[in-house]
Enzyme design. Structure first.
Site, mmCIF file in Angstrom:
data_model
loop_
_atom_site.group_PDB
_atom_site.id
_atom_site.type_symbol
_atom_site.label_atom_id
_atom_site.label_comp_id
_atom_site.label_asym_id
_atom_site.label_seq_id
_atom_site.Cartn_x
_atom_site.Cartn_y
_atom_site.Cartn_z
ATOM 1 N N HIS A 26 35.781 39.858 36.859
ATOM 2 C CA HIS A 26 34.775 39.011 36.037
ATOM 3 C C HIS A 26 33.754 40.308 35.651
ATOM 4 O O HIS A 26 34.279 41.099 35.766
ATOM 5 C CB HIS A 26 33.315 38.840 37.579
ATOM 6 C CG HIS A 26 34.545 37.733 38.459
ATOM 7 N ND1 HIS A 26 34.727 37.683 39.919
ATOM 8 C CD2 HIS A 26 34.559 36.853 38.267
ATOM 9 C CE1 HIS A 26 34.951 36.664 39.782
ATOM 10 N NE2 HIS A 26 34.899 35.738 39.218
ATOM 11 N N ASP A 53 32.689 42.100 37.944
ATOM 12 C CA ASP A 53 33.921 43.542 38.381
ATOM 13 C C ASP A 53 34.144 44.653 37.360
ATOM 14 O O ASP A 53 34.252 45.696 38.112
ATOM 15 C CB ASP A 53 34.836 42.849 38.086
ATOM 16 C CG ASP A 53 34.723 41.617 39.492
ATOM 17 O OD1 ASP A 53 33.600 41.889 40.081
ATOM 18 O OD2 ASP A 53 35.443 40.724 38.889
HETATM 19 C C1 3MF Z 1 36.471 29.918 42.952
HETATM 20 C C2 3MF Z 1 37.339 30.414 41.776
HETATM 21 C C3 3MF Z 1 36.654 31.264 41.087
HETATM 22 C C4 3MF Z 1 37.388 32.014 39.680
HETATM 23 C C5 3MF Z 1 37.285 32.960 39.165
HETATM 24 C C6 3MF Z 1 38.170 33.649 37.790
HETATM 25 C C7 3MF Z 1 35.334 33.325 42.568
HETATM 26 O O1 3MF Z 1 36.771 28.988 43.593
HETATM 27 O O2 3MF Z 1 38.286 30.410 41.500
HETATM 28 O O3 3MF Z 1 36.546 32.268 41.730
HETATM 29 O O4 3MF Z 1 38.913 31.609 39.990
HETATM 30 O O5 3MF Z 1 35.420 32.948 39.051
HETATM 31 O O6 3MF Z 1 38.354 32.703 37.166
#
Ligand code: 3MF
Ligand code: MG
Length: 343
Positions: free
Chosen positions: A50, A53
Site C-alpha cells: 500500500h 506501507d
Molecule cells: C481486501 C484486499 C486488500 C487488497 C489490497 C491490495 C487489504 O479484501 O484484498 O487487502 O488486496 O488493498 O490491493
C-alpha cells in the site's frame, strides 16, 4: 527450491496482529525489516505495497519528502535482492473517504482520493514498479439510494483516466470484490473491472487482479474468473487465498479449504504460462489463534501448496484427458483428477 519460473509476493498486511471487528490485536506488530526477512527466508521474490506501507503518514508529507522516503524503501529492497510488485493507494481509512473515495458525494473527498492515488503513483515510480492496484474498497453503497450508481461508474472511469494521464508508463490493475466493507460494491467481478478498463483512455494499460476469496464471495469460481481475464490478456496479478463459504473475507491459506478449487486455479495459470505474465501474489492471513512465533506458517503453506499443485498439474496425463473429453466421460475425468489430488 524448484519454483518452475514463478515469482511470489505478499504484502506487509499478511503478517498481522490478529485484530478482528470483535477483538483487539493478539500479537505484537512485526517490524517491516523482519517481514522482509521472512519474505526472503520463505522463498518469496517481491513485496506488495500500500502507498503508506512504503511511506507512512504520506498525507502529511511534501512531494519531496515522499520521494525521499520511497527512495529509502527502494534501497532496503535492493539490499535484500527483492522488488516491489505493485503499489495500491489506501483509500479506505482516511476521514475523507468515509463516504467513498472516487465516488464520494462530496467533491472535496473525490479530489482528495485522486490526489492520494497520484501520490501512490509517485511512490510506485520510485520503487521501480509500473503497476498500481486499485482495490475499490469504499466504492459502493450500504444504501442504494445514497448514490447515483450511473454517475459513480463514470467517476470510477474518470479516476482511472486521471491516473493513466498522470503517468504514461503506469499500468493499473483493478481488484474486484463484491462486498465488505460495503454492502454492495460497484466493481464486484472481473467482468466489471475489465469493462471499465476497456472504456478508459488507454485500455492497453488497464488489467485485473483476481483474488480467490473475492471471486468466491461473488458466488463465482476463481479459476473461471482467472480464465476470463487470461482470455483477454488481462490477468496481470493474482491474490491467491481461500474462503469457506459466503461470509466475511477470510484470507485463509491457499488450498486450505477447497483443494480442488485451488488445483483449478493453478491449472489455468500454469496452462496459460502465467509465470511469463505476472507474479503469484498471496493475500493470506494467519488464524487469530496463532501465537506470534508461529504466525508466518500460512505464507509458507500457501507458497508450498502452489508449488505442489504445479507438480500435480504437470503430472496429469494430457492425452488421457483429451480422450475422456472426446468420449464425454466426465465421470472418469473427475476420478482422474481426484486420484491425482489424493496422491
Ligand atoms: C481486501 C484486499 C486488500 C487488497 C489490497 C491490495 C487489504 O479484501 O484484498 O487487502 O488486496 O488493498 O490491493
Ligand atoms: Mg487482495
Amino acid at each position: 527450491m524448484e519454483k518452475y519460473g514463478y515469482k511470489f509476493s505478499f504484502g506487509p498486511w499478511n503478517i498481522h496482529e490478529g485484530a478482528d471487528p470483535f477483538g483487539p490485536p493478539v500479537r505484537p506488530s512485526v517490524p517491516f525489516a523482519e517481514k522482509l526477512a521472512i519474505l526472503k527466508d520463505l522463498g518469496f521474490d517481491a513485496m506488495q505495497f500500500h502507498d503508506d506501507d512504503a511511506v507512512p503518514e504520506l498525507d502529511n508529507l511534501s512531494a519531496a519528502q515522499i520521494r525521499q522516503q520511497a527512495g529509502a524503501m527502494k534501497a532496503l529492497l535492493d539490499d535484500h535482492g527483492l522488488t516491489a510488485e505493485f503499489v495500491a493507494p489506501r483509500l479506505w481509512e482516511h476521514p475523507m473517504t468515509i463516504d467513498g473515495a472516487f465516488t464520494a458525494n462530496d467533491p472535496a473527498a473525490r479530489a482528495y482520493a485522486i490526489d492520494r492515488a497520484r501520490k501512490a503513483v509517485d511512490i510506485a515510480r520510485v520503487l521501480g514498479t509500473d503497476l498500481m492496484v486499485l482495490w475499490l474498497a469504499r466504492e459502493g453503497t450500504y444504501l442504494r439510494e445514497a448514490k447515483d450508481a450511473v454517475r459513480a461508474t463514470q467517476q470510477l472511469l474518470e479516476a482511472v483516466n486521471a491516473l493513466l494521464d498522470y503517468d504514461p508508463d503506469l499500468r493499473i490493475v483493478i481488484e474486484p470484490k463484491p462486498n465488505e466493507p460495503m454492502d454492495l460494491a460497484y466493481i464486484p467481478t472481473i467482468g466489471h473491472a475489465l469493462a471499465l478498463g476497456m472504456q478508459s483512455n488507454d485500455p492497453s494499460r488497464v488489467g485485473g487482479l483476481i483474488e480467490s476469496a473475492h471471486a468466491v464471495l461473488a458466488g463465482l469460481d476463481p479459476a473461471d474468473e482467472m480464465s476470463f481475464a487470461l482470455a483477454l490478456g488481462k490477468l496481470w496479478s493474482v491474490h491467491l487465498n481461500d474462503q469457506n463459504g459466503l461470509k466475511y473475507d477470510q484470507d485463509r491459506s491457499f488450498g486450505s479449504v477447497n483443494l480442488r478449487r485451488a488445483f483449478n486455479q493453478v491449472r489455468v495459470l500454469d496452462e496459460n504460462r502465467y509465470w511469463e505474465i505476472g507474479l503469484v501474489g498471496l493475500d493470506v492471513k494467519a488464524l487469530r489463534t496463532q501465537p506470534p512465533e508461529l504466525a508466518a506458517k500460512h505464507l509458507r503453506n500457501s507458497l508450498q501448496m502452489f508449488l505442489r499443485l504445479v507438480e500435480v498439474v504437470r503430472s496429469l496425463d494430457r492425452q488421457r484427458i483429451d480422450e475422456l473429453r472426446v468420449a464425454r466421460d466426465y465421470e472418469e475425468l473427475d476420478w482422474l483428477v481426484v486420484q491425482a489430488l489424493m496422491g
